[in-house]
Design a protein around this motif. Structure first.
Motif, PDB file in Angstrom:
ATOM      1  N   UNK A 273       5.323  18.037 -13.720  1.00  0.00           N
ATOM      2  CA  UNK A 273       6.159  17.293 -12.905  1.00  0.00           C
ATOM      3  C   UNK A 273       6.285  15.869 -13.174  1.00  0.00           C
ATOM      4  N   UNK A 274       5.087  15.351 -13.067  1.00  0.00           N
ATOM      5  CA  UNK A 274       5.126  13.680 -13.354  1.00  0.00           C
ATOM      6  C   UNK A 274       5.579  13.325 -14.714  1.00  0.00           C
ATOM      7  N   UNK A 275       5.391  14.161 -15.566  1.00  0.00           N
ATOM      8  CA  UNK A 275       5.870  14.029 -16.897  1.00  0.00           C
ATOM      9  C   UNK A 275       7.518  13.906 -17.149  1.00  0.00           C
ATOM     10  N   UNK A 276       7.967  14.923 -16.121  1.00  0.00           N
ATOM     11  CA  UNK A 276       9.511  14.901 -16.196  1.00  0.00           C
ATOM     12  C   UNK A 276      10.207  14.069 -15.200  1.00  0.00           C
ATOM     13  N   UNK A 277       9.497  13.157 -14.380  1.00  0.00           N
ATOM     14  CA  UNK A 277      10.268  12.262 -13.463  1.00  0.00           C
ATOM     15  C   UNK A 277      10.324  10.995 -13.994  1.00  0.00           C
ATOM     16  N   UNK A 278      11.114  10.079 -13.279  1.00  0.00           N
ATOM     17  CA  UNK A 278      11.143   8.745 -13.624  1.00  0.00           C
ATOM     18  C   UNK A 278      10.698   7.768 -12.587  1.00  0.00           C
ATOM     19  N   UNK A 279      10.636   6.293 -12.299  1.00  0.00           N
ATOM     20  CA  UNK A 279      10.131   5.753 -11.202  1.00  0.00           C
ATOM     21  C   UNK A 279      11.860   5.660 -10.665  1.00  0.00           C
ATOM     22  N   UNK A 280      11.706   5.495  -8.930  1.00  0.00           N
ATOM     23  CA  UNK A 280      13.079   5.375  -8.420  1.00  0.00           C
ATOM     24  C   UNK A 280      13.114   3.867  -7.886  1.00  0.00           C
ATOM     25  N   UNK A 281      14.172   3.651  -7.301  1.00  0.00           N
ATOM     26  CA  UNK A 281      14.650   2.130  -7.037  1.00  0.00           C
ATOM     27  C   UNK A 281      13.534   1.444  -6.123  1.00  0.00           C
ATOM     28  N   UNK A 282      12.836   2.218  -5.487  1.00  0.00           N
ATOM     29  CA  UNK A 282      11.603   1.941  -4.673  1.00  0.00           C
ATOM     30  C   UNK A 282      10.630   1.236  -5.659  1.00  0.00           C
ATOM     31  N   UNK A 283      10.095   1.983  -6.600  1.00  0.00           N
ATOM     32  CA  UNK A 283       9.013   1.509  -7.468  1.00  0.00           C
ATOM     33  C   UNK A 283       9.640   0.133  -8.339  1.00  0.00           C
TER      34      UNK A 283
ATOM     35  N   UNK B 172       0.909  -1.279   0.058  1.00  0.00           N
ATOM     36  CA  UNK B 172      -0.203  -0.008  -0.124  1.00  0.00           C
ATOM     37  C   UNK B 172       0.826   1.129  -0.092  1.00  0.00           C
ATOM     38  N   UNK B 173       0.810   2.068  -0.896  1.00  0.00           N
ATOM     39  CA  UNK B 173       1.732   3.152  -1.114  1.00  0.00           C
ATOM     40  C   UNK B 173       0.896   4.808  -1.036  1.00  0.00           C
ATOM     41  N   UNK B 174       1.785   5.489  -0.813  1.00  0.00           N
ATOM     42  CA  UNK B 174       1.305   6.893  -0.584  1.00  0.00           C
ATOM     43  C   UNK B 174       2.510   7.915  -1.390  1.00  0.00           C
ATOM     44  N   UNK B 175       2.107   9.304  -1.282  1.00  0.00           N
ATOM     45  CA  UNK B 175       3.244  10.012  -1.920  1.00  0.00           C
ATOM     46  C   UNK B 175       4.754   9.957  -1.803  1.00  0.00           C
ATOM     47  N   UNK B 176       5.001   9.341  -0.546  1.00  0.00           N
ATOM     48  CA  UNK B 176       6.294   9.487   0.047  1.00  0.00           C
ATOM     49  C   UNK B 176       7.145   8.314  -1.028  1.00  0.00           C
ATOM     50  N   UNK B 177       6.454   7.178  -1.447  1.00  0.00           N
ATOM     51  CA  UNK B 177       7.387   6.487  -2.272  1.00  0.00           C
ATOM     52  C   UNK B 177       7.759   7.125  -3.820  1.00  0.00           C
ATOM     53  N   UNK B 178       7.139   8.195  -4.129  1.00  0.00           N
ATOM     54  CA  UNK B 178       7.386   9.064  -5.094  1.00  0.00           C
ATOM     55  C   UNK B 178       8.229  10.283  -4.985  1.00  0.00           C
ATOM     56  N   UNK B 179       8.542  10.591  -3.622  1.00  0.00           N
ATOM     57  CA  UNK B 179       9.388  11.401  -3.159  1.00  0.00           C
ATOM     58  C   UNK B 179      10.524  11.738  -3.917  1.00  0.00           C
ATOM     59  N   UNK B 180      11.361  10.395  -3.779  1.00  0.00           N
ATOM     60  CA  UNK B 180      12.800  10.451  -4.132  1.00  0.00           C
ATOM     61  C   UNK B 180      12.770  10.399  -5.913  1.00  0.00           C
ATOM     62  N   UNK B 181      11.690  10.311  -6.734  1.00  0.00           N
ATOM     63  CA  UNK B 181      11.683  10.804  -7.976  1.00  0.00           C
ATOM     64  C   UNK B 181      11.511  12.109  -8.229  1.00  0.00           C
ATOM     65  N   UNK B 182      11.376  12.884  -7.148  1.00  0.00           N
ATOM     66  CA  UNK B 182      11.051  14.190  -7.260  1.00  0.00           C
ATOM     67  C   UNK B 182       9.743  14.817  -7.279  1.00  0.00           C
ATOM     68  N   UNK B 183       8.592  13.970  -6.975  1.00  0.00           N
ATOM     69  CA  UNK B 183       7.358  14.193  -6.923  1.00  0.00           C
ATOM     70  C   UNK B 183       6.825  14.811  -5.628  1.00  0.00           C
ATOM     71  N   UNK B 184       6.705  15.956  -5.445  1.00  0.00           N
ATOM     72  CA  UNK B 184       6.461  16.690  -4.007  1.00  0.00           C
ATOM     73  C   UNK B 184       5.208  15.757  -3.106  1.00  0.00           C
ATOM     74  N   UNK B 185       5.283  15.563  -1.948  1.00  0.00           N
ATOM     75  CA  UNK B 185       4.558  15.048  -0.971  1.00  0.00           C
ATOM     76  C   UNK B 185       3.494  16.252  -0.781  1.00  0.00           C
ATOM     77  N   UNK B 186       2.460  15.747   0.242  1.00  0.00           N
ATOM     78  CA  UNK B 186       1.322  16.663   0.748  1.00  0.00           C
ATOM     79  C   UNK B 186       1.786  17.289   2.048  1.00  0.00           C
ATOM     80  N   UNK B 187       2.035  16.149   2.596  1.00  0.00           N
ATOM     81  CA  UNK B 187       2.378  16.695   4.278  1.00  0.00           C
ATOM     82  C   UNK B 187       3.874  16.076   4.590  1.00  0.00           C
TER      83      UNK B 187
END
Ligand code: BV8
Ligand code: ZN
Length: 250
Positions: free
Chosen positions: A71-81, A19-34
């Motif tokens: 932002x989403x179109x300019x980032x790539x998945x990170x090792x977590x994904x 189960x994932x939230x914004x934190x898994x995409x943080x290291x791809x460069x997608x800002x989290x909410x909180x």
């Protein structure tokens, strides 16, 4: 980094749910909410991600989603994904349930992904329901309108006060109930009904593991809390012998 309890459960598990939230995409460069890195504070997601705000000021809501699309179109998945995509090959029954709308799990190769809150890659007309991809001509307008019925076009996401699509929710609950090991990764656990999934899994007998850079609303319910960044923690999970290793090469 991992307990013997987690290692032995994973080594024998057939069914695992992530189960994932914004934190898994943080290291791809997608800002989290909180959370401490949360960058959307100035936007307060609850005030913008709702239908009334959209009807009141569609231009502002579209500005926010366009910014996020860029932002989403300019980032790539990170090792977590990628580690999660790899885990899907190791277990007989593996599901990803995500609150994210960035499509990064699918871009990393995950096949069984339930998007609880929709996707930033899809849009639809509130007048006639027609679908519009992000590159549709209609979307070039500041406030996109349907070229068939002139209805307002909106992102295909679940806003506050809106229901998660029934089939997605039912499949997510069933994946949580089947899980022998249930991971909650990179979520603050404040948004419902998504945040009830860890308890649903636990009640059905799952070993509940949380991975986050700080404790959350869910931590008190977790059997194990792994404090760390998902892009470094998750690849190490692959080093634990899994049932899939018995069938294929480790
Ligand atoms: C519903 C849209 C019911 C897409 C989102 C009053 C009125 C109406 C409803 C409510 C109400 N009070 C409560 C509710 C229910 C409401 C709710 O839960 N509100 C909360 C805020 C209290 N829920 C709803 O409205 C839901 N629908 O209840 O309908 C209903 C009943 C009958 C009839 C009609 C309706 C719908 C909820 C969906 C809302 N939409 N997004 C979009 O624009 O993205 S939710 C929004 O928050 C985001 O989309 C995101 O998905 C979600 C959760 O956030 P997180 O993913 O957890 O992200 P966050 O930044 O919070 O946390 C990041 C975490 O990562 C942190 O913990 C951080 O420490 C960690 N981290 C950071 N870096 C890393 C890391 N971890 C690991 N590694 C790292 N590197
Ligand atoms: Zn239309």
């Amino acid at each position: 980094m991992f307990s013997r309890a987690l290692a032995s459960r994973l080594s024998n598990a057939e069914s695992v749910t992530v189960f994932t939230g914004a934190g898994i995409s943080a290291e791809s460069g997608v800002p989290t909410f909180r959370g401490k890195e949360g960058l959307w504070k100035k936007f307060k997601v609850e005030e913008l991600a709702n239908f009334d705000a959209f009807m009141r000021d569609p231009r502002l809501v579209w500005e926010w989603y366009r910014h996020r699309m860029t932002i989403v179109s300019s980032v790539v998945p990170n090792p977590g994904h990628y580690a999660i995509a790899e885990m899907e090959n190791l277990f007989k029954d593996f599901s990803v349930i995500t609150q994210n709308i960035d499509n990064l799990h699918q871009r990393a190769g995950s096949r069984t992904v339930y998007e609880l809150h929709g996707s930033i890659e899809r849009n639809f007309c509130i007048g006639c329901g027609r679908d519009f991809p992000n590159d549709a001509t209609a979307l070039k307008e500041a406030v996109p309108r349907c070229d068939f019925c002139s209805g307002l076009i909106r992102p295909d996401v679940v806003w506050f006060g809106e229901l998660i699509p029934g089939d997605i929710w039912n499949r997510s609950v069933s994946a949580a109930e089947r899980a022998e090991v249930f991971f909650s990764i990179g979520t603050s656990g404040v948004v419902y009904p998504a945040a009830s999934l860890p308890s649903i899994a636990k009640r059905a007998g799952a070993y509940f593991v949380e991975i986050n850079v700080e404790p959350t609303e869910l931590t008190s319910k977790a059997d194990e809390f792994i404090c760390g960044k998902s892009a470094s923690v998750l690849p190490r999970l692959l080093s634990i012998p899994h049932p899939g290793h018995k069938h294929g090469s480790p």
